[in-house]
Design a protein around this motif. Structure first.
Motif: not given
Length: 402
Positions: A334-340, A343-351, A382-387
């Motif tokens: 549940a905790r990892t799903a919340e993090l993923v 990442v999917r919903a964020t509007r920030r630039t993330v590395v 996590f990678a699945a949500e990254c461009e």
């Protein structure tokens, strides 16, 4: 404003004379670069390099109309011969403003290293900023009534990405600013690797002899908004992640490892990371990533997901077999799903940085095997949500996506 880069290389060119390094060995043909020099509207030459007249002729230009030659940095070695008919070359004092009969206005910009930058304003208002090798503007502060962003910035993007960050921080470089890398040496292999690094900074490189127009529309490099950098231990993952955001201001560095009392080796690791970061970056030591992802703000650099997972497993006592089977597994997922989802919903630039730990020996204990498996699942989700996805091997970043 028409700009012609007669050269785009470091002061002693590329390849560097008598240098045995791999980059210089491969810098042949289109990857060779003469020392940087910029011709502005055929009337102004910024930096004088050997063979300037021949370089101009190869680019379909002439130096016959040049009325001003300005140098941006100390020139070591033998003096460069001034082509016949050109005015004397020199450096302008910091802050001095010069006006040409053509209507071009030039202001000498002070640097934080030996050298002088030049702000050139064309008669029709287009603005160029030309920076010397190894230099960034000194004392850049937000203005109450700032001028519009520069149309073009020609700078040492590879050597001083923080120069671009400073300009972005005060609005002097905006989304439409064409950032062109110059003074390119043997720090980065030419070709795809150079293009990849510059694209991450929102910049580009051009071959020697390229002519382009300031202010003309051109699609800029697309900076990936979410990037995951993965690889083995000491492969260069963190350096790669930090490099990707070095040209952006106000980065929030999220350290998920925290401190470890009485562990000098860990303290040395933390110190090395801190010393590499630009002074303008803000550091947050936390594993509470979801609120950061939900907030608007400057780019986030998360280092790293493997330490985040260690903390998450500690919180649900996942190292204990009975606790894991009694609800720890469900709580962790549940905790990892919340993090993923964050990442999917964020509007920030993330590395984000993570580790590859499943390619070697199978761990001897169930709890460590559990960690290996859960990190593999987290990395994949996590990678699945990254461009953009990078694998770093022996210090080399291999694009897997983007």
């Amino acid at each position: 404003m028409e700009l012609t880069l007669l050269g785009t290389g470091a002061p002693d060119g590329l390849p560097r004379p008598a240098c045995p390094c791999a980059v210089c060995a491969a810098a042949r043909g289109p990857h060779a670069r003469a020392a940087t020099a910029l011709l502005v509207d055929g009337v102004q030459l910024l930096d004088l390099t050997p063979g300037a007249a021949l370089a101009a002729a190869r680019a379909g230009q002439t130096l016959g109309g040049v009325r001003q030659v300005l140098l941006s940095h100390p020139h070591d070695g033998p003096s460069v011969e001034l082509p016949p008919g050109l005015p004397s070359a020199g450096r302008a004092a910091d802050g001095r403003v010069l006006t040409l009969l053509s209507g071009h206005r030039v202001r000498a910009v002070p640097m934080d290293a030996p050298g002088t930058g030049y702000e050139v304003t064309a008669p029709d208002g287009e603005r160029l900023l030309y920076l010397p090798p190894g230099g960034a503007p000194a004392g850049v502060e937000p203005e109450r009534d700032p001028p519009p962003p520069y149309d073009v910035v020609v700078a040492d993007v590879v050597g001083r990405p923080d120069a671009v960050a400073r300009l972005r921080a005060v609005g002097a470089a905006g989304p439409a600013t064409d950032i062109v890398a110059a003074h390119l040496g043997h720090d980065v292999p030419q070709g795809p690797e150079l293009e990849r690094r510059l694209a991450a900074a929102g910049a580009r490189a051009v071959p020697d002899g390229t002519t382009f127009t300031a202010g003309a529309y051109r699609p800029g490099p697309e900076v990936p908004r979410r990037t995951l950098v993965t690889g083995g231990a000491r492969s260069g993952k963190s350096v790669e992640a930090e490099r990707r955001l070095a040209a952006f201001p106000g980065v929030v560095y999220v350290a998920t490892g925290g401190g470890r009392d009485g562990d000098p080796e860990w303290a040395e690791r933390v110190r090395a990371h801190r010393d590499r970061r630009p002074a303008s970056w803000l550091t947050r030591e936390t594993c509470d990533l979801v609120p950061l992802l939900a907030d608007d703000g400057p780019p986030l650099l998360i280092d790293c997901l493997s330490l985040w997972l260690t903390d998450a497993m500690d919180r649900v006592d996942a190292w204990d077999d009975a606790a894991w089977d009694g609800g720890g597994r469900k709580a962790l997922h549940a905790r990892t799903a919340e993090l993923v989802e964050g990442v999917r919903a964020t509007r920030r630039t993330v590395v984000a940085v993570t580790n590859e730990v499943g390619s070697g020996v199978v761990p001897a204990t169930a709890s460590v095997r559990r960690y290996r498996d859960e990190l593999g699942r987290l990395n994949a989700a996590f990678a699945a949500e990254c461009e953009h996805l990078l694998l770093v091997v022996a210090g080399q970043a291999l694009p897997l996506r983007g």
